[in-house]
Enzyme design. Structure first.
Site, PDB file in Angstrom:
ATOM      1  N   GLU A 131      11.700 -28.217   9.315  1.00 26.56           N
ATOM      2  CA  GLU A 131      12.549 -28.240  10.510  1.00 26.56           C
ATOM      3  C   GLU A 131      12.945 -29.662  10.905  1.00 26.56           C
ATOM      4  O   GLU A 131      14.089 -29.912  11.252  1.00 26.56           O
ATOM      5  CB  GLU A 131      11.849 -27.562  11.695  1.00 26.56           C
ATOM      6  CG  GLU A 131      11.689 -26.068  11.555  1.00 26.56           C
ATOM      7  CD  GLU A 131      12.984 -25.278  11.709  1.00 26.56           C
ATOM      8  OE1 GLU A 131      14.013 -25.853  12.122  1.00 26.56           O
ATOM      9  OE2 GLU A 131      12.963 -24.076  11.415  1.00 26.56           O
TER      10      GLU A 131
ATOM     11  N   ASP B 105      19.223 -27.425  18.164  1.00 26.35           N
ATOM     12  CA  ASP B 105      17.769 -27.329  18.082  1.00 26.35           C
ATOM     13  C   ASP B 105      17.161 -28.711  18.291  1.00 26.35           C
ATOM     14  O   ASP B 105      17.698 -29.710  17.816  1.00 26.35           O
ATOM     15  CB  ASP B 105      17.343 -26.763  16.732  1.00 26.35           C
ATOM     16  CG  ASP B 105      17.790 -25.324  16.532  1.00 26.35           C
ATOM     17  OD1 ASP B 105      18.078 -24.644  17.540  1.00 26.35           O
ATOM     18  OD2 ASP B 105      17.851 -24.881  15.378  1.00 26.35           O
TER      19      ASP B 105
ATOM     20  N   ASP C 203      10.102 -36.641  22.761  1.00 29.90           N
ATOM     21  CA  ASP C 203       9.180 -37.768  22.921  1.00 29.90           C
ATOM     22  C   ASP C 203       7.929 -37.557  22.071  1.00 29.90           C
ATOM     23  O   ASP C 203       7.806 -36.565  21.361  1.00 29.90           O
ATOM     24  CB  ASP C 203       8.829 -37.991  24.392  1.00 29.90           C
ATOM     25  CG  ASP C 203       8.139 -36.798  25.026  1.00 29.90           C
ATOM     26  OD1 ASP C 203       7.693 -35.884  24.298  1.00 29.90           O
ATOM     27  OD2 ASP C 203       8.032 -36.776  26.261  1.00 29.90           O
TER      28      ASP C 203
ATOM     29  N   ASP D 139       6.114 -29.189  23.861  1.00 29.90           N
ATOM     30  CA  ASP D 139       6.720 -28.497  22.717  1.00 29.90           C
ATOM     31  C   ASP D 139       5.802 -27.353  22.284  1.00 29.90           C
ATOM     32  O   ASP D 139       6.265 -26.238  22.025  1.00 29.90           O
ATOM     33  CB  ASP D 139       6.902 -29.436  21.520  1.00 29.90           C
ATOM     34  CG  ASP D 139       7.596 -30.735  21.827  1.00 29.90           C
ATOM     35  OD1 ASP D 139       8.537 -31.066  21.108  1.00 29.90           O
ATOM     36  OD2 ASP D 139       7.181 -31.438  22.765  1.00 29.90           O
TER      37      ASP D 139
END
Length: 144
Positions: A53, A67, A98, A104
């Site tokens: 990703e 994204d 960050d 996340d």
């Protein structure tokens, strides 16, 4: 003269943003998400997904899909590009750029759990899972 001042401000702002971002090493990422409470049996799969990703880059942005961050969280469903938190994770997309990936991780668990209910496999929310990270992913932890 005005151009030089504007350019200086933009370069300073860019360097501040880059200073906050981080590119994790594979094992560092694995240990970080382990410390954030990810189940041990999922760690190698998350390492594989994050590799494909974002290459473990917290500042990754896919401008075509919208994204964001190391897990490539979608602005369509999960976060807001405005100044206010929003989406399914009630977060600002910019917060995923960050070096602190705890927010996340919180969002990823929300996404995972929703897709677990929908499809029986929470990893299905990430297209890279199906393409690259199904089956035995234990080799992703080699050397860790």
């Amino acid at each position: 003269m005005k151009f030089a001042v504007v350019a200086s401000i933009l370069l300073t702002a860019a360097s501040i943003n880059l200073g906050e971002a981080k590119i994790f090493g594979k094992c560092e990422f694995a240990n970080t998400i382990r410390g954030l409470g990810f189940p041990e049996g999922e760690i190698s799969t998350w390492v594989c997904i994050a590799n494909y990703e974002s290459h473990y880059d917290t500042n990754a942005l896919n401008t075509q899909t919208g994204d964001h961050g190391i897990f490539q969280i979608s602005q369509i469903y999960w976060c807001s590009t405005s100044g206010s938190p929003g989406g399914g994770c009630n977060a600002r997309c910019s917060d995923f750029h960050d070096d602190d990936i705890s927010n996340d991780a919180t969002c990823v668990r929300i996404i995972f759990n929703e897709h677990q209910q929908i499809s029986g496999n929470g990893f299905n929310a990430w297209t890279t899972y199906t393409a690259y990270c199904t089956g035995d992913t234990s080799s992703w932890l080699n050397g860790c």
